[in-house]
Design a protein around this motif. Structure first.
Motif, PDB file in Angstrom:
ATOM      1  N   ILE A  29       0.825  -1.219   0.000  1.00 46.51           N
ATOM      2  CA  ILE A  29       0.000   0.000   0.000  1.00 46.51           C
ATOM      3  C   ILE A  29       0.859   1.269   0.000  1.00 46.51           C
ATOM      4  O   ILE A  29       0.323   2.365   0.119  1.00 46.51           O
ATOM      5  CB  ILE A  29      -0.960   0.004   1.225  1.00 46.51           C
ATOM      6  CG1 ILE A  29      -0.232  -0.383   2.536  1.00 46.51           C
ATOM      7  CG2 ILE A  29      -2.127  -0.924   1.013  1.00 46.51           C
ATOM      8  CD1 ILE A  29       0.495   0.713   3.207  1.00 46.51           C
ATOM      9  N   THR A  30       2.181   1.109  -0.138  1.00 48.67           N
ATOM     10  CA  THR A  30       3.052   2.286  -0.076  1.00 48.67           C
ATOM     11  C   THR A  30       2.896   3.197  -1.289  1.00 48.67           C
ATOM     12  O   THR A  30       3.400   4.326  -1.282  1.00 48.67           O
ATOM     13  CB  THR A  30       4.528   1.856   0.040  1.00 48.67           C
ATOM     14  OG1 THR A  30       4.856   0.982  -1.051  1.00 48.67           O
ATOM     15  CG2 THR A  30       4.771   1.122   1.351  1.00 48.67           C
ATOM     16  N   ASP A  31       2.217   2.739  -2.338  1.00 49.43           N
ATOM     17  CA  ASP A  31       2.042   3.564  -3.537  1.00 49.43           C
ATOM     18  C   ASP A  31       0.866   4.518  -3.436  1.00 49.43           C
ATOM     19  O   ASP A  31       0.732   5.434  -4.254  1.00 49.43           O
ATOM     20  CB  ASP A  31       1.839   2.657  -4.756  1.00 49.43           C
ATOM     21  CG  ASP A  31       0.583   1.790  -4.621  1.00 49.43           C
ATOM     22  OD1 ASP A  31       0.374   1.233  -3.513  1.00 49.43           O
ATOM     23  OD2 ASP A  31      -0.181   1.670  -5.591  1.00 49.43           O
ATOM     24  N   LEU A  32      -0.008   4.343  -2.437  1.00 50.99           N
ATOM     25  CA  LEU A  32      -1.258   5.103  -2.395  1.00 50.99           C
ATOM     26  C   LEU A  32      -1.021   6.589  -2.135  1.00 50.99           C
ATOM     27  O   LEU A  32      -1.552   7.450  -2.851  1.00 50.99           O
ATOM     28  CB  LEU A  32      -2.183   4.512  -1.326  1.00 50.99           C
ATOM     29  CG  LEU A  32      -2.690   3.098  -1.595  1.00 50.99           C
ATOM     30  CD1 LEU A  32      -3.561   2.606  -0.442  1.00 50.99           C
ATOM     31  CD2 LEU A  32      -3.469   3.041  -2.898  1.00 50.99           C
ATOM     32  N   ARG A  33      -0.252   6.889  -1.092  1.00 48.95           N
ATOM     33  CA  ARG A  33      -0.057   8.299  -0.740  1.00 48.95           C
ATOM     34  C   ARG A  33       0.669   9.068  -1.848  1.00 48.95           C
ATOM     35  O   ARG A  33       0.217  10.177  -2.234  1.00 48.95           O
ATOM     36  CB  ARG A  33       0.708   8.416   0.579  1.00 48.95           C
ATOM     37  CG  ARG A  33       0.828   9.852   1.088  1.00 48.95           C
ATOM     38  CD  ARG A  33       1.434   9.884   2.492  1.00 48.95           C
ATOM     39  NE  ARG A  33       1.433  11.222   3.038  1.00 48.95           N
ATOM     40  CZ  ARG A  33       2.384  12.131   2.818  1.00 48.95           C
ATOM     41  NH1 ARG A  33       3.434  11.803   2.061  1.00 48.95           N
ATOM     42  NH2 ARG A  33       2.319  13.331   3.335  1.00 48.95           N
ATOM     43  N   PRO A  34       1.783   8.553  -2.416  1.00 52.89           N
ATOM     44  CA  PRO A  34       2.413   9.285  -3.523  1.00 52.89           C
ATOM     45  C   PRO A  34       1.472   9.505  -4.701  1.00 52.89           C
ATOM     46  O   PRO A  34       1.474  10.588  -5.316  1.00 52.89           O
ATOM     47  CB  PRO A  34       3.595   8.390  -3.914  1.00 52.89           C
ATOM     48  CG  PRO A  34       3.901   7.613  -2.679  1.00 52.89           C
ATOM     49  CD  PRO A  34       2.580   7.378  -2.026  1.00 52.89           C
ATOM     50  N   ALA A  35       0.645   8.490  -5.019  1.00 51.53           N
ATOM     51  CA  ALA A  35      -0.291   8.634  -6.138  1.00 51.53           C
ATOM     52  C   ALA A  35      -1.337   9.702  -5.842  1.00 51.53           C
ATOM     53  O   ALA A  35      -1.735  10.467  -6.740  1.00 51.53           O
ATOM     54  CB  ALA A  35      -0.958   7.293  -6.429  1.00 51.53           C
ATOM     55  N   ARG A  36      -1.772   9.781  -4.596  1.00 53.46           N
ATOM     56  CA  ARG A  36      -2.751  10.818  -4.214  1.00 53.46           C
ATOM     57  C   ARG A  36      -2.147  12.213  -4.335  1.00 53.46           C
ATOM     58  O   ARG A  36      -2.791  13.150  -4.839  1.00 53.46           O
ATOM     59  CB  ARG A  36      -3.244  10.566  -2.791  1.00 53.46           C
ATOM     60  CG  ARG A  36      -4.130  11.671  -2.238  1.00 53.46           C
ATOM     61  CD  ARG A  36      -4.687  11.330  -0.880  1.00 53.46           C
ATOM     62  NE  ARG A  36      -3.674  11.164   0.141  1.00 53.46           N
ATOM     63  CZ  ARG A  36      -3.089  12.189   0.790  1.00 53.46           C
ATOM     64  NH1 ARG A  36      -3.402  13.449   0.472  1.00 53.46           N
ATOM     65  NH2 ARG A  36      -2.181  11.959   1.716  1.00 53.46           N
ATOM     66  N   LEU A  37      -0.900  12.358  -3.865  1.00 56.62           N
ATOM     67  CA  LEU A  37      -0.253  13.665  -3.897  1.00 56.62           C
ATOM     68  C   LEU A  37       0.019  14.120  -5.331  1.00 56.62           C
ATOM     69  O   LEU A  37      -0.074  15.320  -5.645  1.00 56.62           O
ATOM     70  CB  LEU A  37       1.050  13.615  -3.093  1.00 56.62           C
ATOM     71  CG  LEU A  37       0.897  13.364  -1.582  1.00 56.62           C
ATOM     72  CD1 LEU A  37       2.255  13.261  -0.915  1.00 56.62           C
ATOM     73  CD2 LEU A  37       0.057  14.465  -0.937  1.00 56.62           C
ATOM     74  N   VAL A  38       0.356  13.180  -6.221  1.00 53.92           N
ATOM     75  CA  VAL A  38       0.582  13.522  -7.627  1.00 53.92           C
ATOM     76  C   VAL A  38      -0.676  14.114  -8.242  1.00 53.92           C
ATOM     77  O   VAL A  38      -0.613  15.063  -9.050  1.00 53.92           O
ATOM     78  CB  VAL A  38       1.058  12.283  -8.411  1.00 53.92           C
ATOM     79  CG1 VAL A  38       0.984  12.521  -9.918  1.00 53.92           C
ATOM     80  CG2 VAL A  38       2.479  11.922  -8.011  1.00 53.92           C
ATOM     81  N   ARG A  39      -1.836  13.591  -7.850  1.00 58.64           N
ATOM     82  CA  ARG A  39      -3.094  14.086  -8.395  1.00 58.64           C
ATOM     83  C   ARG A  39      -3.608  15.309  -7.643  1.00 58.64           C
ATOM     84  O   ARG A  39      -4.668  15.836  -7.971  1.00 58.64           O
ATOM     85  CB  ARG A  39      -4.147  12.974  -8.373  1.00 58.64           C
ATOM     86  CG  ARG A  39      -3.767  11.738  -9.195  1.00 58.64           C
ATOM     87  CD  ARG A  39      -4.952  10.838  -9.423  1.00 58.64           C
ATOM     88  NE  ARG A  39      -5.974  11.515 -10.221  1.00 58.64           N
ATOM     89  CZ  ARG A  39      -5.986  11.565 -11.555  1.00 58.64           C
ATOM     90  NH1 ARG A  39      -5.012  10.966 -12.246  1.00 58.64           N
ATOM     91  NH2 ARG A  39      -6.938  12.202 -12.201  1.00 58.64           N
ATOM     92  N   GLY A  40      -2.874  15.740  -6.613  1.00 58.32           N
ATOM     93  CA  GLY A  40      -3.263  16.946  -5.881  1.00 58.32           C
ATOM     94  C   GLY A  40      -4.510  16.772  -5.043  1.00 58.32           C
ATOM     95  O   GLY A  40      -5.260  17.735  -4.818  1.00 58.32           O
ATOM     96  N   LEU A  41      -4.764  15.558  -4.554  1.00 64.76           N
ATOM     97  CA  LEU A  41      -5.954  15.277  -3.753  1.00 64.76           C
ATOM     98  C   LEU A  41      -5.609  15.317  -2.267  1.00 64.76           C
ATOM     99  O   LEU A  41      -4.524  14.894  -1.857  1.00 64.76           O
ATOM    100  CB  LEU A  41      -6.513  13.903  -4.106  1.00 64.76           C
ATOM    101  CG  LEU A  41      -6.987  13.709  -5.558  1.00 64.76           C
ATOM    102  CD1 LEU A  41      -7.314  12.249  -5.808  1.00 64.76           C
ATOM    103  CD2 LEU A  41      -8.197  14.594  -5.835  1.00 64.76           C
ATOM    104  N   SER A  42      -6.535  15.815  -1.473  1.00 63.15           N
ATOM    105  CA  SER A  42      -6.373  15.802  -0.021  1.00 63.15           C
ATOM    106  C   SER A  42      -7.029  14.564   0.559  1.00 63.15           C
ATOM    107  O   SER A  42      -7.806  13.868  -0.126  1.00 63.15           O
ATOM    108  CB  SER A  42      -7.004  17.058   0.596  1.00 63.15           C
ATOM    109  OG  SER A  42      -8.414  17.020   0.434  1.00 63.15           O
ATOM    110  N   LEU A  43      -6.711  14.280   1.815  1.00 66.77           N
ATOM    111  CA  LEU A  43      -7.372  13.163   2.492  1.00 66.77           C
ATOM    112  C   LEU A  43      -8.879  13.360   2.533  1.00 66.77           C
ATOM    113  O   LEU A  43      -9.657  12.398   2.421  1.00 66.77           O
ATOM    114  CB  LEU A  43      -6.814  13.018   3.915  1.00 66.77           C
ATOM    115  CG  LEU A  43      -5.387  12.482   4.044  1.00 66.77           C
ATOM    116  CD1 LEU A  43      -4.918  12.570   5.492  1.00 66.77           C
ATOM    117  CD2 LEU A  43      -5.309  11.035   3.568  1.00 66.77           C
TER     118      LEU A  43
END
Length: 402
Positions: free
Chosen positions: A350-364
């Motif tokens: 699951i280590t790919d989730l946070r970087p992928a979210r940040l690349v798309r500019g999405l917040s929690l």
């Protein structure tokens, strides 16, 4: 040249000494018994003593996970077939008397007569580390609860001004206020003494909370190392997973099947039929801590898992009471856990989730709103603090297609 006669042995274990008895495996006759120190030297002496009497076929040990743990590890390392012998109940001991030689002989006779005695836990791997850390965490949790009770007791009899000032505060605010209070000299009167006592208890509560959190993180790391599939399963947290692993031990192969695991955890119904009555009753045996862990998993799933809600509704429609439906659910959960422990599944990264979210500019908050959960739930999944593979997979798919 004649081969050495086959023998079996039994040990009555204590903290400082072990008493060992040796029986002829063919006739059951007592060949000899002797007491040895519970040390590495003593363990070597035990095997030397038995070798002078014959070829050891099987060794029965009382207390394989307590006083006999060291002896059991030594025997297993030497390739000996070791079996766990249950201590005789008090009624049996009253009939035949009680002494170390008698208990050792009884253990040897039990292992000679019963081929199905359980295999002992090896207690030499990461699950043993989980056990000792769980012991520390449990004691800290109990101590923290005791601190809260003591604070409440002191407030009941505290001076009126102090009591009125504190009794309306919620628990978190109360503890913060007490920790930050200025400590006076207890010699000056009851109010400074009360303030000093409450301040010490609040600080003890903070220290215990930090210890619990630190130990829980260590347990999480160990559980993920041993069996990440448990934490990835819905309804199973760090504490329940740790307890289930402790119950099984470092050698899960000693559990022969789903029925044996259900009996071990006390979720297998016991026949209670007589005459025209045909029924089963609740099993009050087994490992009660493991039973409590499975019960906790059942309650969590009943409140949050749609499939479990459908299952309970179905059982209620069949005429079962809610307690009976929960017992059926616990048996299914036990079967699932047995499979998870004996045949651990692969857990996706699951280590790919946070970087992928940040690349798309999405917040929690953006992610939480999309899936209808709290932002903290997404955060704990991203940081590996909680396993929810179903949501993680949907989250990953959404990130790659949105």
């Amino acid at each position: 040249m004649t081969s050495p006669r086959p023998v079996v042995a039994g040990a009555d274990t204590h903290s400082e000494t072990h008493h060992v008895a040796v029986l002829d495996a063919a006739t059951g006759a007592v060949l000899a018994d002797r007491q040895f120190p519970a040390t590495t030297t003593g363990y070597h002496a035990i095997l030397t003593f038995i070798a002078t009497l014959g070829q050891l076929m099987r060794f029965g040990v009382e207390g394989t996970n307590s006083y006999g743990a060291g002896l059991t590890r030594h025997l297993l390392a030497a390739g000996i077939d070791v079996r766990e012998v249950i201590r005789p109940n008090r009624a049996a001991r009253r009939l035949r008397g009680k002494s170390d030689p008698l208990d050792a002989i009884t253990a040897a006779r039990a292992v000679l007569a019963d081929e199905d005695l359980p295999l002992p836990k090896t207690s030499d791997g990461p699950v043993e580390s989980i056990r000792v850390l769980t012991l520390v965490r449990d004691s800290a949790v109990k101590a923290r609860a005791k601190v809260l009770q003591q604070i409440a007791m002191i407030l009941v009899s505290a001076p009126a001004g102090k009591r009125e000032q504190l009794q309306s505060l919620d628990q978190k605010t109360l503890l913060t206020t007490l920790r930050r209070s200025r400590q006076g000299d207890p010699v000056d009167g009851i109010e400074p003494a009360t303030t000093a006592a409450l301040r010490r208890l609040a600080r003890r509560h903070e220290y215990l909370s930090e210890e619990i959190d630190e130990t829980t993180d260590q347990l999480r790391a160990l559980v993920e190392h041993v069996n990440p599939g448990l934490l990835a399963t819905k309804g199973i947290g760090v504490v329940t997973a740790a307890q289930l692993l402790i119950t099984v031990g470092d050698n899960p192969e000693r559990i022969t099947g789903k029925a044996a695991f259900a009996a071990l955890t006390g979720v297998s119904p016991i026949p209670a039929s007589s005459g025209k009555t045909n029924r089963h009753r609740l099993n009050r045996g087994g490992d009660r801590r493991a039973n409590n862990a499975i019960h906790t998993i059942a309650l969590v799933r009943m409140s949050a898992d749609p499939r479990t809600k459908i299952y309970i509704t179905k059982k209620l429609a069949e005429g079962k009471t809610k307690l009976e439906a929960i017992r059926c659910l616990k048996r299914h959960i036990a079967n699932e856990i047995y499979t998870l422990i004996t045949n651990p599944p692969a857990v996706p990264d699951i280590t790919d989730l946070r970087p992928a979210r940040l690349v798309r500019g999405l917040s929690l908050q953006n992610v939480a709103d999309h899936f209808g959960v709290w932002p903290m739930h997404i955060s704990t999944i991203e940081r590996g603090k909680r396993r929810d593979d179903e949501l993680a997979n949907r989250y990953r798919q959404w990130l790659t297609t949105a």
